[in-house]
Structure formats: structure tokens, C-alpha cells
Design a protein around this motif. Structure first.
Motif, mmCIF file in Angstrom:
data_model
loop_
_atom_site.group_PDB
_atom_site.id
_atom_site.type_symbol
_atom_site.label_atom_id
_atom_site.label_comp_id
_atom_site.label_asym_id
_atom_site.label_seq_id
_atom_site.Cartn_x
_atom_site.Cartn_y
_atom_site.Cartn_z
ATOM 1 N N ASN A 47 59.916 -28.158 60.071
ATOM 2 C CA ASN A 47 60.287 -28.116 61.487
ATOM 3 C C ASN A 47 60.453 -26.690 61.985
ATOM 4 O O ASN A 47 60.077 -26.362 63.115
ATOM 5 C CB ASN A 47 61.585 -28.894 61.707
ATOM 6 C CG ASN A 47 61.347 -30.383 61.861
ATOM 7 O OD1 ASN A 47 60.271 -30.873 61.554
ATOM 8 N ND2 ASN A 47 62.352 -31.098 62.312
ATOM 9 N N GLU A 51 58.446 -25.000 64.990
ATOM 10 C CA GLU A 51 59.145 -24.395 66.122
ATOM 11 C C GLU A 51 58.573 -23.014 66.445
ATOM 12 O O GLU A 51 58.383 -22.668 67.614
ATOM 13 C CB GLU A 51 60.640 -24.289 65.824
ATOM 14 C CG GLU A 51 61.428 -23.699 66.975
ATOM 15 C CD GLU A 51 62.931 -23.749 66.754
ATOM 16 O OE1 GLU A 51 63.652 -22.980 67.421
ATOM 17 O OE2 GLU A 51 63.374 -24.556 65.923
ATOM 18 N N THR A 80 61.839 -31.452 68.476
ATOM 19 C CA THR A 80 61.831 -30.908 67.114
ATOM 20 C C THR A 80 63.198 -30.354 66.750
ATOM 21 O O THR A 80 63.695 -30.559 65.638
ATOM 22 C CB THR A 80 60.771 -29.796 66.988
ATOM 23 O OG1 THR A 80 59.483 -30.352 67.281
ATOM 24 C CG2 THR A 80 60.739 -29.226 65.580
ATOM 25 N N THR A 84 65.737 -31.581 63.787
ATOM 26 C CA THR A 84 66.263 -30.645 62.788
ATOM 27 C C THR A 84 67.783 -30.740 62.711
ATOM 28 O O THR A 84 68.364 -30.741 61.609
ATOM 29 C CB THR A 84 65.851 -29.203 63.135
ATOM 30 O OG1 THR A 84 64.420 -29.118 63.179
ATOM 31 C CG2 THR A 84 66.369 -28.223 62.090
ATOM 32 N N LEU A 223 53.655 -32.679 65.078
ATOM 33 C CA LEU A 223 54.892 -33.168 65.656
ATOM 34 C C LEU A 223 54.958 -34.698 65.587
ATOM 35 O O LEU A 223 56.006 -35.280 65.331
ATOM 36 C CB LEU A 223 54.995 -32.719 67.127
ATOM 37 C CG LEU A 223 55.256 -31.216 67.330
ATOM 38 C CD1 LEU A 223 55.054 -30.843 68.792
ATOM 39 C CD2 LEU A 223 56.653 -30.840 66.886
ATOM 40 N N ILE A 226 56.136 -35.891 62.283
ATOM 41 C CA ILE A 226 57.593 -35.845 62.105
ATOM 42 C C ILE A 226 58.230 -37.120 62.626
ATOM 43 O O ILE A 226 59.135 -37.685 62.037
ATOM 44 C CB ILE A 226 58.176 -34.625 62.851
ATOM 45 C CG1 ILE A 226 57.686 -33.332 62.222
ATOM 46 C CG2 ILE A 226 59.697 -34.661 62.839
ATOM 47 C CD1 ILE A 226 58.147 -32.112 62.953
#
Length: 228
Positions: A47, A51, A80, A84, A223, A226
Motif C-alpha cells: 500500500n 501511495e 488506500t 492501511t 488498487l 487490494i
């Protein structure tokens, strides 16, 4: 008649089955927890890399004065960052659970058995709702219930729906904050710069746009990975 005999035989066999060693069970659970922590740490690192990529693309979009793309990227960045934060929280829960199991291990050495723990049960209920940990925690909770450490867990996978609602509620404020944080200086420089510069050729602009679309698609795919 045959069924009754079979049940009796199974009961007799059960008398000779050695129950699991509580110390070995605790060590196994702690090993599973450490593995889960390593998985969370790897996702956090992934992540953080995503970022940085998103921040770079937001700055580039701002330089092109493409605020529509910048806002889309900023919204993904907000998601994101929240993921996290949730991962760090889950890691803290796992560390707490590991500490509780260490205490249980000490009690086993004295009393020879595990005792019910409401604290362990609470952490299990929290972690069982985490998609990344659900399978591991389901198995662990069954083992803990069988060993008498916890009662039946009540956790269900509801976090995603609440997280989505929460993101939508204040998405605009978060996105504006991210844009100001990352691209605020660039936007101020563009506003202060003279507007007499010649626009880039259509061919060059199209080539640059195609390159940025490819990068954005790659970022979007990662993304989405995730979220899944």
C-alpha cells in the motif's frame, strides 16, 4: 442395533485418544498469528508503494491541469490510506492476542489446562471479520472453542459495507485535503504563472495522455487487487 454398537465402539475408542497438549495448541496459534502479522506487514508495504505512485500521478495530472483525473486518483488514495490504517489496527489486535496467549501458556504450565478468556474471544471476534484474516481466524476459533479457551464467536464479515458507507460520507472533504496536500503547491504555481505559453501540439498531448492512461490503468488494477 448395529448403529448402537458402532456408537459404543466409537465412545470406547475416544477414551483412548490422547487430547491435544494445551501448550502445543498455544504455540501453534502463536505461529499462525505471527504468519498473519507478516501478511499484514507485506500488504502495508504494498500500500505504501501504491501511495507513492498515486502521489506522483496526482502531481503530474495537476501539472497538466487535468483535475478530473487528479480527483479520481485522490479518491483512490484516500481508500488506500484507510485500508492501511485498518491493517495497522488489525496488526495491533494480533499483537494483543499473542500477548494474551503468552499469559495462557504460563497458566497452562501451572494448572495444566487452558482457561476461558473473554479478552481473547473479543479479539477473535474482531479479527474474524477481516477479509484478509477470515480463513485463518475461522480455523483458529474452532480450535479455541474445542480447547475451551473461548465460547462461540459472533463475528461476521460486515466491515466492507460499513467501510464503504463511511468513505462515501466524507469522500469530498478527504479528496480536497489530499489534493491540497499533494498538488497544492503545483496549483498555486500554475495560477501565478503567465498564461501566454503556447499550448503543446495535439500529437504530443495525445501521446502523453495515452502514456498516463496506461499508468493509471496499472495503478487501478493494483488498487482493485487490494479491495478484492
Amino acid at each position: 442395533m448395529f448403529g448402537e454398537k458402532k456408537t459404543v465402539v466409537q465412545n470406547i475408542q475416544g477414551l483412548f485418544v490422547k487430547p491435544p497438549d494445551p501448550k502445543e495448541l498455544v504455540r501453534k496459534w502463536q505461529s499462525d498469528i505471527r504468519k498473519g502479522q507478516r501478511d499484514l506487514e507485506r500488504q502495508i508495504r504494498d500500500n505504501n508503494r501504491l501511495e507513492k505512485v498515486a502521489q506522483k500521478q496526482i502531481r503530474e495530472a495537476a501539472k497538466r491541469n487535468d483535475m478530473a483525473s487528479a480527483k479520481v486518483l485522490a479518491k483512490e488514495l484516500v481508500h488506500t490510506r484507510r485500508v492501511t490504517t485498518r491493517l495497522w489496527t488489525n496488526k495491533a489486535h494480533m499483537m494483543s492476542m499473542n500477548s494474551q496467549l503468552t499469559e495462557q501458556l504460563g497458566m497452562v504450565k501451572v494448572a495444566g489446562t487452558l482457561s476461558k478468556s473473554t479478552q481473547v474471544m473479543k479479539v477473535v471476534n474482531d479479527l474474524i471479520k477481516v477479509p484478509e484474516l477470515n480463513q485463518t481466524m475461522q480455523q483458529m476459533s474452532r480450535e479455541m472453542m474445542k480447547a475451551g479457551l473461548i465460547e462461540e464467536t459472533m463475528g461476521e464479515m460486515m466491515d466492507d459495507a460499513f467501510d464503504t458507507d463511511e468513505i462515501e460520507e466524507d469522500a469530498d472533504a478527504e479528496v480536497d485535503k489530499v489534493l491540497t496536500e499533494i498538488a497544492g503547491e503545483t496549483l498555486e504555481q500554475m495560477a501565478a504563472a503567465p498564461k501566454s505559453k503556447a499550448a503543446p501540439s495535439r500529437v504530443a498531448a495525445a501521446a502523453q495522455e495515452e502514456e498516463e492512461d496506461t499508468e493509471a490503468a496499472d495503478l487501478q488494477a493494483r488498487l482493485n487487487a487490494i479491495r478484492s
